[in-house]
Design a protein around this motif. Structure first.
Motif, mmCIF file in Angstrom:
data_model
loop_
_atom_site.group_PDB
_atom_site.id
_atom_site.type_symbol
_atom_site.label_atom_id
_atom_site.label_comp_id
_atom_site.label_asym_id
_atom_site.label_seq_id
_atom_site.Cartn_x
_atom_site.Cartn_y
_atom_site.Cartn_z
ATOM 1 N N UNK A 1 0.988 -1.062 0.205
ATOM 2 C CA UNK A 1 -0.417 0.048 0.235
ATOM 3 C C UNK A 1 1.064 1.215 0.544
ATOM 4 N N UNK A 2 1.765 1.021 0.518
ATOM 5 C CA UNK A 2 2.351 2.454 0.992
ATOM 6 C C UNK A 2 3.604 2.013 -0.161
ATOM 7 N N UNK B 1 4.428 5.826 -4.784
ATOM 8 C CA UNK B 1 4.769 5.746 -6.712
ATOM 9 C C UNK B 1 3.274 6.645 -7.471
ATOM 10 N N UNK B 2 2.447 6.418 -6.900
ATOM 11 C CA UNK B 2 1.001 7.219 -7.754
ATOM 12 C C UNK B 2 0.995 9.007 -7.255
ATOM 13 N N UNK B 3 1.833 8.753 -6.138
ATOM 14 C CA UNK B 3 1.320 10.565 -6.091
ATOM 15 C C UNK B 3 2.818 11.571 -5.675
ATOM 16 N N UNK B 4 4.341 10.718 -5.883
ATOM 17 C CA UNK B 4 5.192 11.106 -6.044
ATOM 18 C C UNK B 4 6.634 11.400 -7.986
ATOM 19 N N UNK B 5 5.928 9.417 -8.844
ATOM 20 C CA UNK B 5 6.544 9.239 -9.684
ATOM 21 C C UNK B 5 5.155 8.829 -10.989
ATOM 22 N N UNK C 1 10.718 6.900 -10.981
ATOM 23 C CA UNK C 1 12.062 6.317 -9.409
ATOM 24 C C UNK C 1 13.186 6.461 -9.876
ATOM 25 N N UNK C 2 13.381 5.206 -10.871
ATOM 26 C CA UNK C 2 14.456 4.866 -11.390
ATOM 27 C C UNK C 2 15.322 5.803 -11.490
#
Length: 125
Positions: free
Chosen positions: A81-82, A87-91, A98-99
């Motif tokens: 979940x976290x 991933x959704x919010x930041x990337x 992310x990479x």
């Protein structure tokens, strides 16, 4: 539990101790493993545990004078979940983003990328 919510740092620290031990776990066990390190008073820990019970992360039972706690949310379930939320919010759900951020920030080395490529090839087979 229908929908998970992000845990505040202090509650997440407690859950890491709960997940690392065979249930049930007691307030005293958590205090020994975490409370002294954080310089928490017993009442602080009890209040945080009560919040985790109210949020549906823990179940509690009273055994004599001592309370025991059982996880209702498993570690992998919460981490999935976290991570998904991050991933959704930041990337914007972009693994490449992310990479790239990790690589440009010098958090990933070429060796890490080689291992990632190997992992990806194995998953495709």
């Amino acid at each position: 539990m229908d929908t998970l919510k992000k845990l505040p740092d202090a509650e997440f620290e407690i859950m890491k101790v709960v997940w690392a031990n065979e249930p049930p776990i007691t307030t005293n066990m958590i205090m020994e493993q975490l409370g002294r390190q954080k310089e928490w008073r017993a009442q602080t820990l009890i209040s945080l545990l009560l919040r985790l019970v109210e949020r549906g992360f823990l179940r509690t039972e009273k055994n004599g004078k001592e309370r025991t706690y059982f996880p209702l949310v498993m570690r992998d379930e919460y981490l999935q979940f976290e991570t998904g939320s991050f991933m959704e919010k930041v990337h914007e759900n972009s693994f490449v983003s992310l990479v790239n951020m990790l690589y440009n920030g010098k958090k990933l080395k070429d060796k890490d990328l080689d291992e990632l490529m190997k992992w990806m090839k194995e998953r495709r087979e």
